[in-house]
Design an enzyme around this catalytic site. Structure first.
Site, PDB file in Angstrom:
ATOM      1  N   GLY A  27      26.207  61.433   4.851  1.00  0.00           N
ATOM      2  CA  GLY A  27      25.618  61.139   6.101  1.00  0.00           C
ATOM      3  C   GLY A  27      25.422  59.894   6.356  1.00  0.00           C
ATOM      4  O   GLY A  27      26.448  58.969   5.507  1.00  0.00           O
ATOM      5  N   HIS A  33      33.234  55.837   8.621  1.00  0.00           N
ATOM      6  CA  HIS A  33      33.758  57.550   8.544  1.00  0.00           C
ATOM      7  C   HIS A  33      34.399  58.137   9.599  1.00  0.00           C
ATOM      8  O   HIS A  33      34.919  58.635  10.172  1.00  0.00           O
ATOM      9  CB  HIS A  33      31.793  58.043   8.470  1.00  0.00           C
ATOM     10  CG  HIS A  33      31.278  58.065   7.373  1.00  0.00           C
ATOM     11  ND1 HIS A  33      30.498  57.028   7.733  1.00  0.00           N
ATOM     12  CD2 HIS A  33      31.745  57.970   5.692  1.00  0.00           C
ATOM     13  CE1 HIS A  33      29.646  57.632   6.218  1.00  0.00           C
ATOM     14  NE2 HIS A  33      30.769  58.178   5.395  1.00  0.00           N
ATOM     15  N   LYS A 150      38.115  51.868   0.636  1.00  0.00           N
ATOM     16  CA  LYS A 150      37.178  51.202   0.024  1.00  0.00           C
ATOM     17  C   LYS A 150      36.184  51.681  -1.293  1.00  0.00           C
ATOM     18  O   LYS A 150      36.390  50.662  -2.163  1.00  0.00           O
ATOM     19  CB  LYS A 150      35.745  50.730   1.176  1.00  0.00           C
ATOM     20  CG  LYS A 150      33.685  50.167   0.815  1.00  0.00           C
ATOM     21  CD  LYS A 150      33.572  50.043   1.566  1.00  0.00           C
ATOM     22  CE  LYS A 150      31.813  51.085   1.117  1.00  0.00           C
ATOM     23  NZ  LYS A 150      31.735  50.686   0.392  1.00  0.00           N
TER      24      LYS A 150
END
Ligand code: PAF
Length: 285
Positions: A27, A33, A150
């Protein structure tokens, strides 16, 4: 876009809809994302994201309690990105009983770098990813799942997890998304003060400098790497960072470079703390 919280509702929502393209997250979503959603979406029949802050991958002194939980905003962003289904379980939904069976990734890969500074982190990650894969792919005959570059060590470990347990999941890896100044996007960037945010780009600059030095060392890299890393760490520490590591490694197994490893085979990785915020980044050479 449908939002479900329990395994039963997830399975019902997945039934008869083909192969999922899955993006697991904790989240507090950022453009990194959403780039993974974009990467995964054309590779499945429906796009599924999970939102779950996984206690198992946090050390007791880390930011599990304060990790930003922004479900409503996250769902809006996922809807806009074309996600079809969000699985947002509670801890009781995903861990209905204490998790006494855990995945122990190969220590040669999991106890170095992030694993050295966050012991148990990858056991927590691999365990929850296996559970999420079982939840999403258990009744769908497999599919694809996307992770960001990442978290370089994480994506390697998850790829090995999939290979070793013969999971019917194809792993896609998305490029690191960066802010205009070059700072890698991360949910934890939200912790930075204004001054820290301006300084934060220095981690990626330090990695770039180390990558340049590594390339310049050419054949001499295996013997010179430690000294180059030391110099890079000292330079960042002199700016007020607490440096965990800045290092040149082989992409394939994250071990130190060996003779013959040149560009195309190497990655520089770094982790350092700025104030109370720990940042990580990497750069493939
Ligand atoms: O990268 C993350 O956000 C987490 O480690 C993951 C893969 C969702 C597991 O909790």
């Amino acid at each position: 876009m449908q939002i479900v919280h329990t395994l039963t509702d997830l399975r019902a929502a997945l039934a008869g809809r083909g192969k999922p393209a899955f993006v697991p997250t904790m989240g507090n979503l950022h453009d990194g994302h959403l780039a993974l959603v974009e990467l995964a979406r054309p590779r499945g029949d429906l796009t599924v994201a999970s939102i779950f802050v996984n206690r198992l991958q946090f050390l007791p002194h880390e930011d599990f309690d304060s990790y930003p939980r922004t479900l409503e905003r996250d769902c809006e962003r996922l809807r806009a990105a074309g996600c079809d289904l969000v699985f947002a379980p509670s801890e009781r939904d995903l861990y209905p009983e204490p998790q006494t069976f855990k995945v122990q990734p190969d220590p040669a890969l999991a106890d170095i770098l992030e694993g050295q500074f966050r012991p148990g982190f990858f056991t927590g990650v691999a365990t929850v990813v296996l559970k999420l894969f079982a939840a999403v792919f258990g009744t769908t005959g497999g599919g694809v799942a996307a992770f960001g570059k990442k978290d370089y060590q994480q994506q390697l470990i998850i790829r090995r997890l999939v290979e070793q347990f013969m999971l019917p999941v194809e792993i896609l890896v998305g490029e690191t998304q960066r802010a205009e100044d070059g700072l890698a996007l991360s949910s934890r960037n939200a912790y930075l003060s204004e001054a820290e945010r301006a300084e934060a780009v220095q981690l990626s600059l330090a990695l770039r400098a180390l990558a340049r030095d590594a390339l310049a060392a050419a054949e001499g890299l295996p013997t010179q790497a430690a000294a180059l890393e030391q110099r890079a760490m000292q330079a960042l520490a002199a700016r007020g960072w607490q440096v965990d590591y800045l290092t040149v490694r082989r992409r394939i197994d994250l071990q130190p470079p060996r003779p013959g490893d040149g560009s195309g085979a190497l990655v520089v990785l770094g982790a350092a703390r700025l104030g109370r915020t720990r940042l990580i980044d990497n750069l493939e050479i």
